[in-house]
Enzyme design. Sequence first.
Site, mmCIF file in Angstrom:
data_model
loop_
_atom_site.group_PDB
_atom_site.id
_atom_site.type_symbol
_atom_site.label_atom_id
_atom_site.label_comp_id
_atom_site.label_asym_id
_atom_site.label_seq_id
_atom_site.Cartn_x
_atom_site.Cartn_y
_atom_site.Cartn_z
ATOM 1 N N GLY A 21 0.810 -1.218 0.000
ATOM 2 C CA GLY A 21 0.000 0.000 0.000
ATOM 3 C C GLY A 21 0.841 1.264 0.000
ATOM 4 O O GLY A 21 0.486 2.249 -0.654
ATOM 5 N N ASP A 22 1.956 1.251 0.702
ATOM 6 C CA ASP A 22 2.860 2.400 0.728
ATOM 7 C C ASP A 22 3.359 2.704 -0.679
ATOM 8 O O ASP A 22 3.346 3.858 -1.126
ATOM 9 C CB ASP A 22 4.024 2.108 1.673
ATOM 10 C CG ASP A 22 5.038 3.237 1.711
ATOM 11 O OD1 ASP A 22 4.647 4.385 2.007
ATOM 12 O OD2 ASP A 22 6.226 2.970 1.438
ATOM 13 N N ALA A 23 3.777 1.679 -1.393
ATOM 14 C CA ALA A 23 4.290 1.864 -2.753
ATOM 15 C C ALA A 23 3.192 2.330 -3.707
ATOM 16 O O ALA A 23 3.404 3.243 -4.518
ATOM 17 C CB ALA A 23 4.915 0.562 -3.244
#
Length: 124
Positions: A21-23
């Site tokens: 999700g961060d990416a």
Amino acid sequence: MEAKDYDNISQLSPAFLAYIGDAVYELYVRTSYLFPPRKVRDYHNQVVAQVRAETQAKALQRLTPYLTTVEQDIVRRGRNAATGCPRRLQPEIYQQATSLETLIGYLYLQDTHRLRELLETLIP
């Protein structure tokens, strides 16, 4: 983004979902700010301001009223899995940011249409 069909997404750890999700979130933010063209430094500063934990925590608060029961459960799992908070952050902020990243990772793997719908409410 293309929809993915994984049968066992529920078996993935919240930490893995947050990692993905961060990416995904950073890539979405970067592509959202491509136009108008500007200096790379200005572009970078604008993106960093959006992907920092404090801004992610506020984004989650804005999204919360629109989340389904399943999405709320994913957010809860992400909050409970958030450990090792950086010193500069309050633990609650870090937990909320990780929760948002977990939700984004889950939706990227499960329902890209819903992911785009939610992200567009944050960054039109």
